[in-house]
Design an enzyme around this catalytic site. Structure first.
Site, mmCIF file in Angstrom:
data_model
loop_
_atom_site.group_PDB
_atom_site.id
_atom_site.type_symbol
_atom_site.label_atom_id
_atom_site.label_comp_id
_atom_site.label_asym_id
_atom_site.label_seq_id
_atom_site.Cartn_x
_atom_site.Cartn_y
_atom_site.Cartn_z
ATOM 1 N N ARG A 128 44.000 53.319 -5.046
ATOM 2 C CA ARG A 128 42.529 53.302 -5.102
ATOM 3 C C ARG A 128 41.909 53.152 -3.711
ATOM 4 O O ARG A 128 40.866 53.732 -3.426
ATOM 5 C CB ARG A 128 42.047 52.164 -6.011
ATOM 6 C CG ARG A 128 42.049 52.544 -7.489
ATOM 7 C CD ARG A 128 41.456 51.420 -8.308
ATOM 8 N NE ARG A 128 42.288 50.248 -8.163
ATOM 9 C CZ ARG A 128 43.288 49.944 -8.980
ATOM 10 N NH1 ARG A 128 43.537 50.700 -10.024
ATOM 11 N NH2 ARG A 128 44.028 48.881 -8.778
ATOM 12 N N ILE A 129 42.561 52.371 -2.838
ATOM 13 C CA ILE A 129 41.997 52.202 -1.481
ATOM 14 C C ILE A 129 42.139 53.510 -0.703
ATOM 15 O O ILE A 129 41.200 53.966 -0.050
ATOM 16 C CB ILE A 129 42.684 51.036 -0.725
ATOM 17 C CG1 ILE A 129 42.476 49.722 -1.491
ATOM 18 C CG2 ILE A 129 42.123 50.918 0.694
ATOM 19 C CD1 ILE A 129 43.231 48.526 -0.912
ATOM 20 N N SER A 174 47.526 47.562 5.168
ATOM 21 C CA SER A 174 48.110 47.157 3.877
ATOM 22 C C SER A 174 48.881 45.853 4.002
ATOM 23 O O SER A 174 48.340 44.774 3.760
ATOM 24 C CB SER A 174 48.966 48.283 3.311
ATOM 25 O OG SER A 174 49.930 48.743 4.246
ATOM 26 N N ARG A 175 50.138 45.925 4.424
ATOM 27 C CA ARG A 175 50.927 44.726 4.670
ATOM 28 C C ARG A 175 51.771 44.961 5.917
ATOM 29 O O ARG A 175 52.347 46.046 6.087
ATOM 30 C CB ARG A 175 51.863 44.415 3.488
ATOM 31 C CG ARG A 175 51.188 43.815 2.273
ATOM 32 C CD ARG A 175 50.666 42.402 2.529
ATOM 33 N NE ARG A 175 50.027 41.804 1.363
ATOM 34 C CZ ARG A 175 48.734 41.882 1.065
ATOM 35 N NH1 ARG A 175 47.904 42.553 1.849
ATOM 36 N NH2 ARG A 175 48.248 41.282 -0.013
ATOM 37 N N ASP A 221 45.494 45.645 10.999
ATOM 38 C CA ASP A 221 44.822 44.504 10.365
ATOM 39 C C ASP A 221 45.845 43.513 9.803
ATOM 40 O O ASP A 221 45.485 42.417 9.407
ATOM 41 C CB ASP A 221 43.895 45.013 9.246
ATOM 42 C CG ASP A 221 43.051 43.907 8.637
ATOM 43 O OD1 ASP A 221 42.492 43.097 9.411
ATOM 44 O OD2 ASP A 221 42.949 43.821 7.400
ATOM 45 N N GLU A 278 51.790 36.193 9.873
ATOM 46 C CA GLU A 278 50.353 35.881 9.891
ATOM 47 C C GLU A 278 50.143 34.388 9.710
ATOM 48 O O GLU A 278 50.733 33.830 8.778
ATOM 49 C CB GLU A 278 49.642 36.665 8.784
ATOM 50 C CG GLU A 278 49.696 38.169 9.018
ATOM 51 C CD GLU A 278 48.976 38.972 7.933
ATOM 52 O OE1 GLU A 278 48.313 38.380 7.066
ATOM 53 O OE2 GLU A 278 49.085 40.206 7.966
ATOM 54 N N HIS A 308 43.649 40.337 9.491
ATOM 55 C CA HIS A 308 43.751 40.545 8.027
ATOM 56 C C HIS A 308 42.394 40.334 7.345
ATOM 57 O O HIS A 308 42.219 39.420 6.541
ATOM 58 C CB HIS A 308 44.828 39.617 7.429
ATOM 59 C CG HIS A 308 45.303 40.085 6.082
ATOM 60 N ND1 HIS A 308 46.574 39.858 5.608
ATOM 61 C CD2 HIS A 308 44.690 40.787 5.093
ATOM 62 C CE1 HIS A 308 46.706 40.381 4.403
ATOM 63 N NE2 HIS A 308 45.569 40.951 4.074
ATOM 64 N N ILE A 309 41.453 41.225 7.671
ATOM 65 C CA ILE A 309 40.082 41.071 7.150
ATOM 66 C C ILE A 309 39.638 42.254 6.298
ATOM 67 O O ILE A 309 38.438 42.447 6.079
ATOM 68 C CB ILE A 309 39.060 40.872 8.298
ATOM 69 C CG1 ILE A 309 39.164 42.012 9.336
ATOM 70 C CG2 ILE A 309 39.230 39.527 8.966
ATOM 71 C CD1 ILE A 309 37.956 42.145 10.239
ATOM 72 N N GLY A 310 40.601 43.055 5.822
ATOM 73 C CA GLY A 310 40.238 44.251 5.042
ATOM 74 C C GLY A 310 39.188 43.979 3.980
ATOM 75 O O GLY A 310 38.190 44.689 3.866
ATOM 76 N N SER A 311 39.393 42.943 3.197
ATOM 77 C CA SER A 311 38.469 42.661 2.083
ATOM 78 C C SER A 311 37.466 41.565 2.438
ATOM 79 O O SER A 311 36.731 41.092 1.569
ATOM 80 C CB SER A 311 39.279 42.227 0.859
ATOM 81 O OG SER A 311 40.000 41.037 1.145
HETATM 82 C C1 DGY Z 1 44.606 41.836 -0.679
HETATM 83 O O1 DGY Z 1 43.725 41.766 -1.531
HETATM 84 O O2 DGY Z 1 45.794 42.033 -0.964
HETATM 85 C C2 DGY Z 1 44.186 41.645 0.738
HETATM 86 O O3 DGY Z 1 45.191 41.940 1.635
HETATM 87 C C3 DGY Z 1 43.689 40.239 0.940
HETATM 88 O O4 DGY Z 1 44.720 39.359 0.759
#
Ligand code: DGY
Length: 325
Positions: free
Chosen positions: A154-155, A235-236, A260, A265, A284-287
């Site tokens: 979806r992303i 993503s990760r 990100d 981390e 790690h600020i995607g969301s």
């Molecule tokens: C997620 O929703 O998996 C983002 O990486 C925030 O943790």
């Protein structure tokens, strides 16, 4: 008697109030990650755990014999030990469908930042260093370039939408299964991984972290990329072999990277990525927007409460669905 819950990170007050209505709860209200020993002590009697990216190992599950549900405030659930949760019949939920657009926005921001050197030039001008010939500040065009998305969930789809409709980019993607609907909607092209790596100006990793995707992208893949290409990861961290990425950047195998997420981390202060001008980094600020983080926390709270009230939680992750059928 209300079910007992432990929450491993601060959450918005309104969400806390919602949980308070149904549960007895305790919360780790510090910005620092909870120490394992504290978590183990706190969860001895709980029925529910609200978590985000903290790895819930077998040892932690062992310490919580009454646990029925772990509700993650994140879409990723690589923090779950799926096998052990299945064995112990512990449900696990995540928060899809509320954060995709925020992550896609940030991803486009990173693409623009690395290609037009926004953070680098921002630092220069603030240091009073606007003293170079104008050619010094040149970057790379984003519009009408080629974006390769590895992982079309979806992303990925939200990013494809922005890239094609906004920037007229040529979007290639690679995914376990083809997404014909996305291909039709946004004119994206399914491509084998090698071809995507060879053709893209921006290679974007948008894969969940699993046993199969662990260090999936490394030296071999960087060699296939254009020397002028950029690697983006939202993503990760562990989906990439970070040391091999550092080597590829040091040897100019690729032009740069915008990240990100990281193997560790918070990132170690000694990580060489921190010193590279051709690397843009965010923590790690995607969301991480006010609205989206609130929606994620509320969704996670609703999943948690529904699981504890004996209903089927809406966002139980696919690997654990068998526990509610
Ligand atoms: C997620 O929703 O998996 C983002 O990486 C925030 O943790």
């Amino acid at each position: 008697l209300k079910p007992r819950v432990f929450i491993t990170k601060p959450i918005p007050k309104k969400v806390e109030n919602y949980i308070a209505h149904f549960c007895e709860y305790k919360i780790w209200n510090s910005m620092n990650s909870i120490p394992k020993e504290t978590l183990i002590k706190e969860i001895r009697h709980v029925d529910g755990l609200m978590n985000s990216n903290y790895k819930i190992s077998k040892e932690i599950l062992e310490a919580a014999p009454f646990l029925k549900i772990i509700s993650n405030i994140s879409v990723g659930y690589d923090s779950f030990d799926i096998k052990e949760m299945l064995r112990r019949k512990i449900m696990g939920t995540n928060t899809p469908k509320v954060l995709e657009e925020s992550v896609a926005d940030l991803t486009i921001g990173l693409i623009l930042s690395i290609s037009r050197r926004i953070p680098e030039l921002n630092n220069m001008i603030k240091k009073g260093e606007w003293d170079k010939p104008s050619d010094f500040y040149l970057g790379i065009d984003v519009h009408q370039s080629t974006l390769g998305i590895i992982g079309m969930g979806r992303i990925g789809e939200e990013i494809a939408k922005r890239a094609t409709l906004g920037f007229e980019m040529d979007v290639l993607y690679y995914n376990r299964s083809r997404k014909i609907d996305v291909e039709k909607k946004y004119s994206v092209t399914y491509t084998k991984l090698d071809k995507l790596l060879e053709k893209s100006d921006f290679v974007l990793i948008m894969l969940p972290l699993t046993k199969q995707t662990y260090k999936y992208i490394g030296a071999k893949q960087f060699k296939k990329m254009k020397k002028s290409a950029f690697l983006i990861n939202c993503s990760r961290g562990e989906v990439i072999n970070e040391q091999e990425l550092i080597n590829a950047l040091l040897t100019n195998e690729i032009a740069g990277s915008a990240l990100d997420v990281y193997e560790q981390e918070p990132i170690s202060k000694r990580n060489p990525l921190l010193k590279m001008d051709n690397v843009v980094m965010t923590p790690h600020i995607g969301s991480a927007t006010k609205n989206t983080r609130y929606n994620m926390a509320m969704k996670a709270a609703k999943n948690l409460v529904s699981g504890l009230m004996g209903e089927k939680p809406y966002d139980i992750v696919p690997e654990l669905k068998q526990l509610i059928n």
